[in-house]
Structure formats: structure tokens, C-alpha cells
Design an enzyme around this catalytic site. Structure first.
Site, PDB file in Angstrom:
ATOM      1  CB  THR A  24       3.355   7.459 -89.282  1.00  0.00           C
ATOM      2  OG1 THR A  24       4.535   7.187 -88.623  1.00  0.00           O
ATOM      3  CG2 THR A  24       2.221   6.987 -88.742  1.00  0.00           C
ATOM      4  CE  LYS A  78       4.457   5.488 -85.566  1.00  0.00           C
ATOM      5  NZ  LYS A  78       5.263   5.609 -84.263  1.00  0.00           N
ATOM      6  CE  LYS A 105       1.730  11.893 -89.781  1.00  0.00           C
ATOM      7  NZ  LYS A 105       2.407  10.683 -89.784  1.00  0.00           N
TER       8      LYS A 105
HETATM    9  N1  LIG Z   1      10.087  12.223 -85.508  1.00  0.00           N
HETATM   10  C1  LIG Z   1       9.568  11.148 -84.833  1.00  0.00           C
HETATM   11  O1  LIG Z   1       9.866  10.941 -83.699  1.00  0.00           O
HETATM   12  C2  LIG Z   1       8.973  10.047 -85.442  1.00  0.00           C
HETATM   13  C3  LIG Z   1       8.171  10.203 -86.914  1.00  0.00           C
HETATM   14  N2  LIG Z   1       7.638   9.398 -87.508  1.00  0.00           N
HETATM   15  C4  LIG Z   1       7.171   9.376 -88.577  1.00  0.00           C
HETATM   16  O2  LIG Z   1       7.944   9.383 -89.688  1.00  0.00           O
HETATM   17  C5  LIG Z   1       7.870  10.359 -90.691  1.00  0.00           C
HETATM   18  C6  LIG Z   1       8.965  11.479 -90.903  1.00  0.00           C
HETATM   19  O3  LIG Z   1       8.878  12.108 -89.393  1.00  0.00           O
HETATM   20  P1  LIG Z   1       9.880  13.014 -89.073  1.00  0.00           P
HETATM   21  O4  LIG Z   1      11.280  12.917 -89.851  1.00  0.00           O
HETATM   22  O5  LIG Z   1       9.777  13.331 -87.606  1.00  0.00           O
HETATM   23  O6  LIG Z   1       9.141  14.514 -90.006  1.00  0.00           O
HETATM   24  P2  LIG Z   1      10.167  15.858 -90.448  1.00  0.00           P
HETATM   25  O7  LIG Z   1       8.927  16.797 -90.491  1.00  0.00           O
HETATM   26  O8  LIG Z   1      11.200  16.110 -89.816  1.00  0.00           O
HETATM   27  O9  LIG Z   1      10.485  15.317 -92.047  1.00  0.00           O
HETATM   28  C7  LIG Z   1       9.498  15.212 -92.947  1.00  0.00           C
HETATM   29  C8  LIG Z   1      10.039  14.892 -94.411  1.00  0.00           C
HETATM   30  O10 LIG Z   1       9.205  14.706 -95.125  1.00  0.00           O
HETATM   31  C9  LIG Z   1       9.593  15.540 -96.533  1.00  0.00           C
HETATM   32  N3  LIG Z   1       8.377  16.039 -97.108  1.00  0.00           N
HETATM   33  C10 LIG Z   1       7.309  16.621 -96.598  1.00  0.00           C
HETATM   34  N4  LIG Z   1       6.345  17.016 -97.767  1.00  0.00           N
HETATM   35  C11 LIG Z   1       6.788  16.471 -98.938  1.00  0.00           C
HETATM   36  C12 LIG Z   1       6.399  16.558 -99.972  1.00  0.00           C
HETATM   37  N5  LIG Z   1       5.055  17.126-100.368  1.00  0.00           N
HETATM   38  N6  LIG Z   1       7.098  15.941-101.098  1.00  0.00           N
HETATM   39  C13 LIG Z   1       8.313  15.272-100.667  1.00  0.00           C
HETATM   40  N7  LIG Z   1       8.680  15.288 -99.468  1.00  0.00           N
HETATM   41  C14 LIG Z   1       8.089  15.911 -98.446  1.00  0.00           C
HETATM   42  C15 LIG Z   1      10.332  16.852 -95.934  1.00  0.00           C
HETATM   43  O11 LIG Z   1      11.210  17.385 -96.608  1.00  0.00           O
HETATM   44  P3  LIG Z   1      11.516  18.920 -96.637  1.00  0.00           P
HETATM   45  O12 LIG Z   1      12.888  18.750 -95.846  1.00  0.00           O
HETATM   46  O13 LIG Z   1      11.691  19.347 -97.921  1.00  0.00           O
HETATM   47  O14 LIG Z   1      10.445  19.632 -95.786  1.00  0.00           O
HETATM   48  C16 LIG Z   1      11.086  15.936 -94.877  1.00  0.00           C
HETATM   49  O15 LIG Z   1      12.248  15.279 -95.429  1.00  0.00           O
HETATM   50  C17 LIG Z   1       6.311  10.959 -90.501  1.00  0.00           C
HETATM   51  O16 LIG Z   1       5.458  10.049 -91.032  1.00  0.00           O
HETATM   52  C18 LIG Z   1       6.312  10.840 -88.719  1.00  0.00           C
HETATM   53  O17 LIG Z   1       5.018  10.619 -88.369  1.00  0.00           O
HETATM   54  C19 LIG Z   1       7.617   7.902 -86.818  1.00  0.00           C
HETATM   55  C20 LIG Z   1       8.207   7.605 -85.445  1.00  0.00           C
HETATM   56  C21 LIG Z   1       8.966   8.738 -84.960  1.00  0.00           C
HETATM   57  O1  LIG Z   2       5.782   8.192 -83.825  1.00  0.00           O
HETATM   58  C1  LIG Z   2       6.553   8.518 -82.915  1.00  0.00           C
HETATM   59  C2  LIG Z   2       7.336   7.748 -81.938  1.00  0.00           C
HETATM   60  O2  LIG Z   2       7.758   8.062 -81.021  1.00  0.00           O
HETATM   61  O3  LIG Z   2       7.188   6.632 -82.373  1.00  0.00           O
END
Ligand SMILES: NC(=O)C1=CN([C@@H]2O[C@H](COP(=O)(O)OP(=O)(O)OC[C@H]3O[C@@H](n4cnc5c(N)ncnc54)[C@H](OP(=O)(O)O)[C@@H]3O)[C@@H](O)[C@H]2O)C=CC1
Ligand SMILES: O=CC(=O)O
Length: 291
Positions: free
Chosen positions: A95, A170, A238
Site C-alpha cells: 500500500t 486502496k 501511514k
Molecule cells: N497486515 C495487513 O493486514 C495488511 C497490510 N497491507 C499492506 O501491505 C504491506 C505489508 O504489510 P505487512 O506485511 O502487514 O507489514 P510488515 O510490517 O509485517 O512487513 C513489512 C515488510 O517490508 C519489509 N521492509 C520494510 N522496510 C524495508 C526496506 N527499507 N527495505 C526492504 N524491505 C523493507 C520488511 O522487511 P523486514 O522483515 O526486514 O523488516 C517486511 O518484509 C504494507 O504496505 C501494508 O500497508 C495491506 C493489506 C492488509
Molecule cells: O490494509 C488493511 C486491510 O485490512 O485491508
């Protein structure tokens, strides 16, 4: 079908595992490489850098935390851009804001690659069970090539036209969701403080016109102070911030979303950023018993 997968956080881990379990060959990379181990135990291969994954796979999916991460994985040393070329596709399901998505599109297409943004609606459990809603926009041929993967990851995919439209959709959805969570938290607090049983409120809500899976799913856990993260609060904040910027650009007054953003910021300042976004409920508790 063989795909690359960059980013194994809450969502990326569940999504790549789902692809593996459904017969896809998957090559994974994560900034913290040790998070790849569980996927490898289920048959995935590892790429040591994003560039290595792109080199190996025709289609690569990314699921990263925020705009800075999404840009860094593409543009930095050993990033996607070093190996992307004609015949390869890159699908960013993170996102982000439309501007970030457009920058990534320009970078990928300038090297001859194809780009699709495809953020998702739906959280940890829908990711685990293949019930996401996919909001794609960009290269239509890449969208069609990715349908076998999208059919595993989601219950419905939308193709929304030009790059940026998926990000906008989104952000609109999550702006509404974050505002609803704040109204819900205030309602639970008001019920409690005015002498009602909040569990009764959950039952009443569930039978009426504003019944929804979020209230039903999160409410009981919130009443037990259980904020085990499915959607981390820092990501919801965010999304509110990026949605408010979209509102600014389009001169849309959004006082409800702005107030919700303040509540999420307050929750972050209380150290709740890694908890589930429902932990915004805690911001109301600090006022308890003031007269
Ligand atoms: N969780 C949810 O319910 C939902 C989330 N989203 C969106 O999906 C995305 C991922 O969410 P989610 O999985 O929950 O997040 P997490 O915080 O669990 O995971 C984030 C990921 O991004 C990586 N990351 C962060 N910073 C960097 C960087 N500078 N360089 C490389 N890799 C990086 C992390 O790596 P590392 O492991 O090394 O920290 C990790 O793999 C977000 O944009 C979120 O808004 C969308 C729908 C639902
Ligand atoms: O981005 C979060 C979700 O639940 O969708």
C-alpha cells in the site's frame, strides 16, 4: 508457474506460502534474510538480493511496508532495476501513494519491463486463506499473465486502469476503515463509561444495518486488550496520512479522517505502532476517570 516474492512480513509470508501450497515455484527475498527460512522449509528458493530474484523469475511480486521501502527495493543497489528488462514483469502489492507507484512504473518501464500495482484489501487471515480483494492497475497484459496467481491469493481481482488508480482505491478504502475503527472505539468506550455492557453493544451492532466483519472480528479481542497484530497500527496511520494527502490534492475536506489520523498518531506515540490497528482503542483509556 514460477514467481519471485520480495517482502515476507505478515502479508508477504502468508501470500507466498499460499502460492507455494498451491503448486507455484516461488523464489523469495526479505531484507531480514532469516525470515526466508520457513518458506524454504516449504519448498521455496532464496534470492540473496531483489536483483537476483528478478534475474531468475519472469514475474516478481513485492509486498513491502511503505513508500520508502517500495522505492528502495527497486532503486537501491542490488535492487529490482538492475535486472528488470523486456519480457519481465514487476507487481507491487504494497500500500503506497499514487506518486510512489508512478515513480516505480517509470523506472521499470524505462528499462523495458512491465509494471502493475496491485494493493490488496484484506488482512492476515484473508492472506492465509486466499480471500484478498486485489486492486490492480497498470499493464493489462501483465495483469492477465498474473491472474493464475491472483486467483490463488484473492477472492476477486479488479483491474482499475492506469497506474495510480489501484493505490487511490486502496487509500480510500483504508481511510474509511481507519475512521470506522475510531468510531467503534469511541462507541465501546461510551457504552462502558455510561454503564452499559460493551458485549451487549457488540451483539446489538451485529444485528443492525452497520454490522460488519471488522466489528465482529476485532471487538471481542479489543475488550480483552488483545491487540495481536494482523494489520499493524503504524501501517494504518501511514494509510490515513497518504489518504489525507490525496484529499489535499483533490480539495476534499476530510475532518473525520483527519481526527482519526490524530488518534493513530497518538497511539504510535504511546508505543503501539507494532500492535494491531485496533489498539487505537487504548488512546481513549488514558482519559479514564478524569472528571
Ligand atoms: N497486515 C495487513 O493486514 C495488511 C497490510 N497491507 C499492506 O501491505 C504491506 C505489508 O504489510 P505487512 O506485511 O502487514 O507489514 P510488515 O510490517 O509485517 O512487513 C513489512 C515488510 O517490508 C519489509 N521492509 C520494510 N522496510 C524495508 C526496506 N527499507 N527495505 C526492504 N524491505 C523493507 C520488511 O522487511 P523486514 O522483515 O526486514 O523488516 C517486511 O518484509 C504494507 O504496505 C501494508 O500497508 C495491506 C493489506 C492488509
Ligand atoms: O490494509 C488493511 C486491510 O485490512 O485491508
Amino acid at each position: 508457474m514460477e514467481v519471485g516474492f520480495l517482502g515476507l512480513g505478515i502479508m508477504g509470508k502468508a501470500m507466498s506460502m499460499n502460492l507455494l501450497k498451491n503448486g507455484f515455484k516461488v523464489t523469495v527475498w526479505n531484507r531480514t534474510l532469516s525470515k526466508c527460512n520457513e518458506l524454504v522449509a516449504h519448498g521455496a528458493s532464496i534470492g540473496k538480493t531483489p536483483a537476483e530474484v528478478i534475474n531468475k523469475c519472469t514475474i516478481t511480486i513485492a509486498m513491502l511496508s511503505d513508500p520508502a521501502a517500495a522505492l528502495s527495493v527497486v532503486l537501491d543497489k542490488d535492487g529490482v532495476l538492475e535486472q528488470i528488462c523486456g519480457g519481465k514483469g514487476y507487481i507491487d502489492m504494497s500500500t503506497v501513494d499514487p506518486e510512489t507507484s508512478c515513480k516505480i512504473n517509470e523506472a521499470i518501464t524505462s528499462k523495458g519491463g512491465r509494471f502493475l500495482e496491485a494493493p490488496v484489501s484484506g488482512s492476515k487471515q484473508p492472506a492465509e486463506t486466499g480471500q484478498l480483494v486485489i486492486l490492480a492497475a497498470g499493464d493489462k497484459a501483465l495483469y492477465e499473465a498474473a491472474i493464475p496467481a491472483f486467483d490463488i491469493l484473492g477472492k476477486k481481482s479488479f483491474f482499475l486502469g492506469q497506474v495510480g488508480n489501484g493505490a487511490k482505491m486502496k487509500l480510500v478504502v483504508n481511510m474509511i476503515m481507519g475512521s470506522m475503527m475510531n468510531a467503534f472505539s469511541e462507541g465501546l468506550t461510551l457504552a462502558d463509561r455510561s454503564g452499559l455492557n460493551p458485549l451487549d453493544l457488540l451483539d446489538v451492532l451485529d444485528l443492525g444495518a452497520i454490522a460488519n466483519p471488522m466489528f465482529k472480528g476485532k471487538g471481542p479481542a479489543m475488550l480483552q486488550n488483545n491487540y495481536s497484530p494482523a494489520f499493524p497500527l503504524k501501517h494504518q496511520q501511514k494509510d490515513m496520512r497518504l489518504a489525507l494527502a490525496l484529499g489535499d490534492e483533490n480539495s476534499v475536506p476530510m475532518p473525520v479522517a483527519a481526527a482519526s489520523n490524530e488518534a493513530f498518531k497518538k497511539a504510535r506515540s504511546m508505543g503501539l505502532g507494532d500492535m494491531d490497528f485496533s489498539a487505537v482503542f487504548e488512546t481513549l483509556k488514558v482519559l479514564k476517570h478524569s472528571s
